[in-house]
Design a protein around this motif. Structure first.
Motif, PDB file in Angstrom:
ATOM      1  N   GLY A  75      10.336  -3.517  -6.176  1.00 36.79           N
ATOM      2  CA  GLY A  75      10.484  -2.895  -7.508  1.00 36.79           C
ATOM      3  C   GLY A  75      10.797  -1.084  -6.661  1.00 36.79           C
ATOM      4  N   ARG A  76       9.982  -1.119  -6.087  1.00 41.46           N
ATOM      5  CA  ARG A  76       9.818   0.243  -5.471  1.00 41.46           C
ATOM      6  C   ARG A  76      11.063   1.407  -5.053  1.00 41.46           C
ATOM      7  NH1 ARG A  76       6.620   3.594  -0.833  1.00 41.46           N
ATOM      8  NH2 ARG A  76       7.015   5.549  -1.320  1.00 41.46           N
ATOM      9  N   PRO A  77      11.044   2.314  -5.951  1.00 38.72           N
ATOM     10  CA  PRO A  77      13.047   2.872  -6.472  1.00 38.72           C
ATOM     11  C   PRO A  77      13.559   3.372  -5.541  1.00 38.72           C
ATOM     12  CG  PRO A  77      11.627   4.260  -7.536  1.00 38.72           C
ATOM     13  CD  PRO A  77      10.557   2.402  -6.599  1.00 38.72           C
ATOM     14  N   ARG A  78      12.303   3.900  -4.070  1.00 35.26           N
ATOM     15  CA  ARG A  78      12.999   5.136  -3.172  1.00 35.26           C
ATOM     16  C   ARG A  78      11.469   4.595  -1.856  1.00 35.26           C
ATOM     17  NH1 ARG A  78      13.860  10.402  -2.553  1.00 35.26           N
ATOM     18  NH2 ARG A  78      12.179  10.854  -3.257  1.00 35.26           N
ATOM     19  N   PRO A  79      12.576   3.820  -0.478  1.00 37.82           N
ATOM     20  CA  PRO A  79      11.102   3.718   0.084  1.00 37.82           C
ATOM     21  C   PRO A  79      10.648   5.242   0.791  1.00 37.82           C
ATOM     22  CG  PRO A  79      13.999   3.646   1.671  1.00 37.82           C
ATOM     23  CD  PRO A  79      13.795   3.839  -0.125  1.00 37.82           C
ATOM     24  N   PRO A  80       9.594   5.398   1.297  1.00 34.13           N
ATOM     25  CA  PRO A  80       9.195   6.273   2.172  1.00 34.13           C
ATOM     26  C   PRO A  80      10.920   6.937   3.191  1.00 34.13           C
ATOM     27  CG  PRO A  80       7.877   4.659   3.254  1.00 34.13           C
ATOM     28  CD  PRO A  80       8.634   4.467   1.377  1.00 34.13           C
ATOM     29  N   VAL A  81       9.632   7.747   3.894  1.00 36.37           N
ATOM     30  CA  VAL A  81      10.862   8.675   4.564  1.00 36.37           C
ATOM     31  C   VAL A  81      10.178   8.376   5.629  1.00 36.37           C
ATOM     32  CG1 VAL A  81      11.364  10.827   5.900  1.00 36.37           C
ATOM     33  CG2 VAL A  81      11.677  10.533   3.983  1.00 36.37           C
ATOM     34  N   PHE A  82      10.301   7.724   6.971  1.00 32.94           N
ATOM     35  CA  PHE A  82       9.994   7.717   8.153  1.00 32.94           C
ATOM     36  C   PHE A  82       9.791   7.978   9.341  1.00 32.94           C
ATOM     37  CE2 PHE A  82      10.212   3.998   5.394  1.00 32.94           C
ATOM     38  CZ  PHE A  82       9.677   2.754   6.162  1.00 32.94           C
ATOM     39  N   PHE A  83       8.670   8.579  10.283  1.00 36.12           N
ATOM     40  CA  PHE A  83       9.031   9.536  11.011  1.00 36.12           C
ATOM     41  C   PHE A  83       8.067   8.811  12.536  1.00 36.12           C
ATOM     42  CE2 PHE A  83       7.316  12.489  14.021  1.00 36.12           C
ATOM     43  CZ  PHE A  83       8.962  13.739  14.108  1.00 36.12           C
ATOM     44  N   ASP A 119       1.132  -1.498  -0.060  1.00 32.88           N
ATOM     45  CA  ASP A 119       0.031  -0.013   0.076  1.00 32.88           C
ATOM     46  C   ASP A 119       0.753   1.030   0.694  1.00 32.88           C
ATOM     47  OD1 ASP A 119      -2.361  -1.526  -0.294  1.00 32.88           O
ATOM     48  OD2 ASP A 119      -2.978  -1.762   1.766  1.00 32.88           O
ATOM     49  N   ASP A 120       1.982   1.510   0.929  1.00 38.25           N
ATOM     50  CA  ASP A 120       2.579   2.660   0.497  1.00 38.25           C
ATOM     51  C   ASP A 120       3.228   2.762  -0.996  1.00 38.25           C
ATOM     52  OD1 ASP A 120       2.408   3.002   3.765  1.00 38.25           O
ATOM     53  OD2 ASP A 120       3.769   2.073   4.346  1.00 38.25           O
ATOM     54  N   TRP A 121       3.765   1.693  -1.330  1.00 35.59           N
ATOM     55  CA  TRP A 121       4.365   1.913  -2.790  1.00 35.59           C
ATOM     56  C   TRP A 121       3.005   2.329  -3.576  1.00 35.59           C
ATOM     57  CZ3 TRP A 121       4.472  -2.867  -5.982  1.00 35.59           C
ATOM     58  CH2 TRP A 121       5.872  -3.092  -7.095  1.00 35.59           C
ATOM     59  N   ARG A 122       2.130   1.717  -3.469  1.00 36.34           N
ATOM     60  CA  ARG A 122       0.978   1.556  -4.440  1.00 36.34           C
ATOM     61  C   ARG A 122       0.527   3.479  -4.465  1.00 36.34           C
ATOM     62  NH1 ARG A 122       2.923  -0.284  -9.170  1.00 36.34           N
ATOM     63  NH2 ARG A 122       2.625  -2.588  -9.656  1.00 36.34           N
ATOM     64  N   GLN A 123      -0.017   3.697  -3.481  1.00 38.87           N
ATOM     65  CA  GLN A 123      -0.455   5.103  -2.626  1.00 38.87           C
ATOM     66  C   GLN A 123       0.265   5.835  -2.903  1.00 38.87           C
ATOM     67  OE1 GLN A 123      -2.224   3.058   0.325  1.00 38.87           O
ATOM     68  NE2 GLN A 123      -4.351   2.403  -0.326  1.00 38.87           N
ATOM     69  N   GLU A 124       1.135   5.636  -3.308  1.00 38.39           N
ATOM     70  CA  GLU A 124       2.789   6.509  -3.454  1.00 38.39           C
ATOM     71  C   GLU A 124       2.993   7.211  -2.117  1.00 38.39           C
ATOM     72  OE1 GLU A 124       2.375   8.663  -7.039  1.00 38.39           O
ATOM     73  OE2 GLU A 124       1.789   6.911  -8.014  1.00 38.39           O
ATOM     74  N   ILE A 125       3.190   6.643  -1.188  1.00 40.67           N
ATOM     75  CA  ILE A 125       2.728   7.013  -0.039  1.00 40.67           C
ATOM     76  C   ILE A 125       4.742   7.673   0.615  1.00 40.67           C
ATOM     77  CG2 ILE A 125       2.496   6.765   2.974  1.00 40.67           C
ATOM     78  CD1 ILE A 125       0.468   6.462   1.594  1.00 40.67           C
ATOM     79  N   ASP A 126       5.257   9.449   0.309  1.00 46.43           N
ATOM     80  CA  ASP A 126       5.940  10.025   0.645  1.00 46.43           C
ATOM     81  C   ASP A 126       5.980   9.684   2.305  1.00 46.43           C
ATOM     82  OD1 ASP A 126       6.349  10.474  -2.246  1.00 46.43           O
ATOM     83  OD2 ASP A 126       4.614  11.998  -1.633  1.00 46.43           O
ATOM     84  N   LEU A 127       5.517   9.265   2.778  1.00 48.25           N
ATOM     85  CA  LEU A 127       5.930   9.940   4.739  1.00 48.25           C
ATOM     86  C   LEU A 127       5.325   9.200   4.979  1.00 48.25           C
ATOM     87  CD1 LEU A 127       7.628  11.585   6.717  1.00 48.25           C
ATOM     88  CD2 LEU A 127       5.964  13.151   5.878  1.00 48.25           C
ATOM     89  N   VAL A 128       5.821   7.907   6.084  1.00 48.87           N
ATOM     90  CA  VAL A 128       4.818   7.187   7.190  1.00 48.87           C
ATOM     91  C   VAL A 128       5.309   7.755   8.170  1.00 48.87           C
ATOM     92  CG1 VAL A 128       5.309   5.141   8.277  1.00 48.87           C
ATOM     93  CG2 VAL A 128       5.296   5.173   5.243  1.00 48.87           C
ATOM     94  N   ILE A 129       4.107   8.493   9.049  1.00 49.04           N
ATOM     95  CA  ILE A 129       4.449   9.014  10.417  1.00 49.04           C
ATOM     96  C   ILE A 129       3.549   7.996  11.392  1.00 49.04           C
ATOM     97  CG2 ILE A 129       3.549  10.917  12.040  1.00 49.04           C
ATOM     98  CD1 ILE A 129       3.640  12.979   8.641  1.00 49.04           C
ATOM     99  N   ARG A 130       4.753   7.398  12.430  1.00 49.73           N
ATOM    100  CA  ARG A 130       3.402   6.044  13.438  1.00 49.73           C
ATOM    101  C   ARG A 130       4.280   6.237  14.425  1.00 49.73           C
ATOM    102  NH1 ARG A 130       5.235   1.078   9.350  1.00 49.73           N
ATOM    103  NH2 ARG A 130       7.301   1.406   9.846  1.00 49.73           N
ATOM    104  N   GLY A 131       3.751   5.391  15.777  1.00 48.10           N
ATOM    105  CA  GLY A 131       4.372   5.453  16.870  1.00 48.10           C
ATOM    106  C   GLY A 131       5.629   4.730  16.926  1.00 48.10           C
ATOM    107  N   ALA A 132       6.214   4.820  18.200  1.00 52.60           N
ATOM    108  CA  ALA A 132       7.860   3.943  17.674  1.00 52.60           C
ATOM    109  C   ALA A 132       7.573   3.121  18.662  1.00 52.60           C
ATOM    110  CB  ALA A 132       9.116   5.018  19.143  1.00 52.60           C
ATOM    111  N   ASP A 133       6.765   2.261  17.868  1.00 47.00           N
ATOM    112  CA  ASP A 133       6.635   0.732  18.386  1.00 47.00           C
ATOM    113  C   ASP A 133       6.958  -0.438  17.047  1.00 47.00           C
ATOM    114  OD1 ASP A 133       3.965   1.767  17.744  1.00 47.00           O
ATOM    115  OD2 ASP A 133       2.532   0.620  18.958  1.00 47.00           O
TER     116      ASP A 133
END
Ligand SMILES: [Zn+2]
Length: 307
Positions: free
Chosen positions: A256-264, A226-240
């Motif tokens: 085959g995703r060229p670049r992973p999202p940025v994580f926070f 989903d993060d790939w196909r929905q073109e998510i650039d930034l994942v913001i989630r809890g440290a768990d």
């Protein structure tokens, strides 16, 4: 939060997309509210958009009434998604709902399968656990960094699959779990809050389960697709969820995703120094607080104050 924004902006495209992705296996609680607060605040500050995803990949635990409750609570709290609105979910089939995306996951699975990376596994959790207990396959604990929360103990020791079925050539059919081969090697990523992280998924969890033997797509696989196909650039989630990041980056690359999202990864609301909140904690459920006469601003404030 402000001090992290400039470096996030520098790493993201214009109008980046982030997502709020609750699982409808319970009602929203203050932990979700804190997560939503971070997501909408950061999105607003970086000129981003929020996609709503309902993560009901586990059909044995997800329930429609929980989804309906989550949508109502989001509306009430004033967290309005830009992509897949609450009304779009209410209208029926929606691309933001995982159970409506089976074809997308199958297509992604085919990519891994064509690369010879997928195999069937008939191990039960109990049988892997007993081989773990023998001490042969014990993985080192993937402790969370100490700065996540003072006194916060690490997540319980992770389930590590030792690769028992890798070369057994079991048929890829329903009734078996389907796993992906993960070779050893570090994934290094720069968390937007915690800085550089280094994880080796083959040491942490071993070959990741993509689909369980009951036919449910797993969290790790569905969320990566989903993060790939929905073109998510930034994942913001809890440290768990920090420990899941390396394997999701690895899986995305294999797909085959060229670049992973940025994580926070942000702090969690803790019930006690070692216990995070869960959906069963009724005292912090949004609907219970609503029923007690709290306003939306009070609920958000309580979440932020304790986060
Ligand atoms: Zn197995």
């Amino acid at each position: 939060m402000d001090r992290y924004l400039a470096s996030l902006i520098a790493r993201l495209p214009a109008e980046p997309v982030t997502r709020f992705a609750p699982a409808p296996t319970g009602w929203l609680h203050l932990g979700h509210v804190l997560n939503a607060y971070y997501i909408w605040e950061i999105a607003r500050a970086i000129d981003g958009r929020v996609l709503l995803r309902i993560e009901d990949h586990d059909r044995t635990r997800a329930r429609p009434e929980f989804e309906a409750g989550i949508l109502d609570d989001l509306d009430w709290l004033g967290f309005h998604p830009d992509i897949y609105t609450t009304d779009q979910f209410r209208a029926g089939r929606c691309d933001g709902r995982q159970s409506d995306r089976d074809a997308v996951y199958r297509e992604a699975l085919e990519i891994l399968r064509a690369r010879g990376l997928v195999y069937a596994c008939d191990c039960s959790r109990a049988s892997v656990a007993s081989s773990l207990a023998s001490g042969l396959n014990r993985t080192q604990n993937n402790a969370l960094p100490g700065q996540v929360r003072p006194g916060h103990s690490a997540e319980p020791e992770e389930f590590h699959y030792p690769g028992h079925c890798r070369d057994r050539q079991l048929p890829l059919v329903d009734g078996y779990g389907w796993r992906v081969r993960l070779d050893s090697g570090d994934e290094i990523f720069d968390d937007g809050r915690l800085g550089e992280q280094r994880q080796d998924p083959s040491q942490q969890c071993g070959d990741v389960l993509l689909r369980d033997r009951h036919g449910n797509w797993t969290y790790q696989f569905a969320v990566t697709v989903d993060d790939w196909r929905q073109e998510i650039d930034l994942v913001i989630r809890g440290a768990d969820l920090l420990a899941s990041t390396g394997r999701q980056i690895r899986l995305a690359r294999l797909l085959g995703r060229p670049r992973p999202p940025v994580f926070f990864h942000h702090t969690l609301i803790m019930k006690s120094p070692s216990q995070k909140l869960s959906k069963s904690d009724r005292d912090t459920g949004v609907r219970d607080l609503r029923a007690r006469g709290w306003g939306a601003a009070d609920v958000i404030e309580a979440a932020v104050k304790n986060g």
